[in-house]
Motif scaffolding. Structure first.
Motif, PDB file in Angstrom:
ATOM      1  N   HIS A 173       1.065  -1.112  -0.119  1.00 51.35           N
ATOM      2  CA  HIS A 173      -0.133   0.133   0.140  1.00 51.35           C
ATOM      3  C   HIS A 173       0.966   1.163  -0.088  1.00 51.35           C
ATOM      4  O   HIS A 173       0.387   2.324   0.378  1.00 51.35           O
ATOM      5  CB  HIS A 173      -0.862  -0.048   1.327  1.00 51.35           C
TER       6      HIS A 173
ATOM      7  N   GLU B 263      -0.490 -11.846  -2.864  1.00 49.49           N
ATOM      8  CA  GLU B 263      -0.614 -10.626  -3.881  1.00 49.49           C
ATOM      9  C   GLU B 263       0.563 -10.966  -4.785  1.00 49.49           C
ATOM     10  O   GLU B 263       0.448 -10.162  -5.740  1.00 49.49           O
ATOM     11  CB  GLU B 263      -0.756  -9.380  -3.512  1.00 49.49           C
TER      12      GLU B 263
ATOM     13  N   ALA C 239      -1.234  -5.311   5.806  1.00 48.30           N
ATOM     14  CA  ALA C 239      -1.603  -5.208   4.319  1.00 48.30           C
ATOM     15  C   ALA C 239      -3.032  -6.008   4.279  1.00 48.30           C
ATOM     16  O   ALA C 239      -3.866  -5.311   3.531  1.00 48.30           O
ATOM     17  CB  ALA C 239      -0.654  -5.827   3.372  1.00 48.30           C
ATOM     18  N   SER C 240      -3.040  -6.946   5.105  1.00 52.58           N
ATOM     19  CA  SER C 240      -4.273  -7.581   4.966  1.00 52.58           C
ATOM     20  C   SER C 240      -5.387  -6.918   5.635  1.00 52.58           C
ATOM     21  O   SER C 240      -6.670  -6.847   5.155  1.00 52.58           O
ATOM     22  CB  SER C 240      -4.081  -9.114   5.511  1.00 52.58           C
TER      23      SER C 240
ATOM     24  N   LYS D 255      -6.333  -4.245   3.226  1.00 53.70           N
ATOM     25  CA  LYS D 255      -7.104  -4.603   2.165  1.00 53.70           C
ATOM     26  C   LYS D 255      -8.713  -4.838   2.560  1.00 53.70           C
ATOM     27  O   LYS D 255      -9.529  -4.493   1.758  1.00 53.70           O
ATOM     28  CB  LYS D 255      -6.544  -6.003   1.633  1.00 53.70           C
ATOM     29  N   GLU D 256      -8.791  -5.424   3.851  1.00 50.05           N
ATOM     30  CA  GLU D 256     -10.149  -5.673   4.239  1.00 50.05           C
ATOM     31  C   GLU D 256     -11.058  -4.430   4.294  1.00 50.05           C
ATOM     32  O   GLU D 256     -12.184  -4.159   3.969  1.00 50.05           O
ATOM     33  CB  GLU D 256     -10.190  -6.411   5.377  1.00 50.05           C
TER      34      GLU D 256
ATOM     35  N   LYS E 133     -10.561  -1.506   2.526  1.00 49.29           N
ATOM     36  CA  LYS E 133     -10.876  -1.172   1.353  1.00 49.29           C
ATOM     37  C   LYS E 133     -11.898  -1.882   0.881  1.00 49.29           C
ATOM     38  O   LYS E 133     -12.956  -1.196   0.038  1.00 49.29           O
ATOM     39  CB  LYS E 133      -9.575  -1.221   0.203  1.00 49.29           C
TER      40      LYS E 133
END
Ligand code: SAH
Length: 352
Positions: A127, A300, A344-345, A348-349, A351
């Motif tokens: 990100h 990813e 990061a996870s 991602k959640e 978003k």
């Protein structure tokens, strides 16, 4: 009035601050010890200060270790690894890991929010880069854990700066935090129990050499040919690895401490015999140790971890070539403990 952060001030800086508020000079050392030796996260705990002094300090200052909020928290099934995603006062988040070893506790600190290095296998930069951490935020990661360990009479005695971010691009703040942690009025961690890991930012390694502390240096190498390393680690286009290795050699001559070369093993990418040969050709004869890290796959990024048999073949090849080599003891694989994976996870959640 916005409060000023008190963590991260050196003892002379703290003396100056507090004397300007009318405190006697020795009070600064008391506060310093409360923060860094006794892991206080509130001024209320500082029982050798008067109530009114504590109130005055609490009105003016915040203590970062007491301000961080836990967004997520994971413990590995074996109970030895504990990872937290900490929210900072501006809403940014960083991850920190504490590991319980037979010798005691070690903590893996992040140096930046996000990362600009964009290594092909790493989750920290997924990100983008956000900002450097302040000395207070680096210290707060350790004292978040230490303030809890203190109650059981345990302490963090080793530090690795191997969390998210590139420490050489935030070296001033990293060293300010490490100096405080080294202080005998603080956590009292010896230089040889601290390791700073870099992807190979040559001017940073050179600066660390000039700074002359006995900190351990780790270089994330991951490939020993130009083409492959540039593909995996864009920093190699700016500072080709022979320059990073030369800078690490100079570091080793300065403090006599073996340099550690980290080498992630990515299935089918850098784990072939020809890769092991290039690595042995590069490092043979050097005062160093190679730490093989079977990759922690980041979905990813699309890399896989080699089989144990493949890891062993790579290891045995290096041994045969008389390279000091170890395979990283994996801790916390079940809790996404590789750099940046938890943050990061979570982003991602958020978003999604
Ligand atoms: N920027 C610094 C420190 C942070 S990374 C550096 O590059 O050294 C700490 C180590 O974890 C580095 O060796 C990094 O390459 C490695 N790493 C990153 N992603 C990983 C993954 N998915 N699996 C295993 N190791 C990883």
């Amino acid at each position: 009035m916005a409060k000023k952060e008190i963590m991260g001030l050196t003892l002379p800086e703290l003396q100056e601050e507090l004397m300007a508020l009318g405190f006697k000079k020795f009070r600064a050392e008391q506060v310093f010890r409360w923060l860094y030796e006794r892991s206080a996260v509130t001024f209320d705990e500082m029982s050798n200060l008067s109530k009114s002094d504590r109130a005055l300090l609490a009105e003016r200052y915040s203590i970062a270790a007491g301000e961080v909020k836990v967004l997520r928290e994971y413990r590995s099934a074996d109970g030895l690894t504990h990872k937290v995603l900490l929210e900072l006062t501006d809403g940014a988040s960083v991850e920190t890991v504490v590991m319980h070893h037979d010798y005691g506790y070690s903590v893996c600190l992040s140096s930046q929010v996000g990362c600009a290095m964009n290594c092909a296998f790493c989750a920290s930069g997924l990100h983008g880069f956000v900002r450097n951490l302040t000395p207070a935020e680096i210290l707060a990661q350790l004292y978040y854990f230490q303030s809890r360990l203190q109650k059981t009479g345990s302490r963090v005695s080793r530090i690795v700066v191997m969390g998210s971010g590139e420490p050489m691009l935030n070296l001033t703040n990293v060293l300010k935090a490490l100096d405080i942690l080294h202080s005998d009025r603080g956590q009292c961690i010896g230089w040889r129990n601290m390791t700073v890991s870099t992807c190979g930012v040559v001017p940073g390694i050179e600066e660390l050499t000039r700074q002359k502390r006995n900190i351990n240096l780790a270089i994330s190498l991951h490939a020993a040919t130009e083409e492959l390393r540039s593909r995996l680690m864009p920093i190699n286009r700016k500072y080709p690895f022979p320059e990073a290795v030369a800078a690490a050699d100079a570091y080793e001559r300065m403090n006599g401490r073996q340099v550690m070369y980290e080498y992630i093993l990515l299935a089918g990418i850098n784990d072939r015999e020809s890769d092991a040969k290039a690595l042995a050709d590069l490092l043979g004869g050097r005062e160093c140790v190679v730490n093989l890290i079977p990759a922690n796959p980041v979905p990813e990024k699309g890399f896989a971890r080699p089989s144990d048999a493949q890891v062993d073949r790579f290891f045995q090849y290096l041994k045969k070539r008389h390279i000091n080599v170890t395979v990283r003891k994996e801790m916390g694989r079940d809790i996404n403990a590789a750099c940046g994976q938890l943050r990061a996870s979570t982003l991602k959640e958020a978003k999604a």
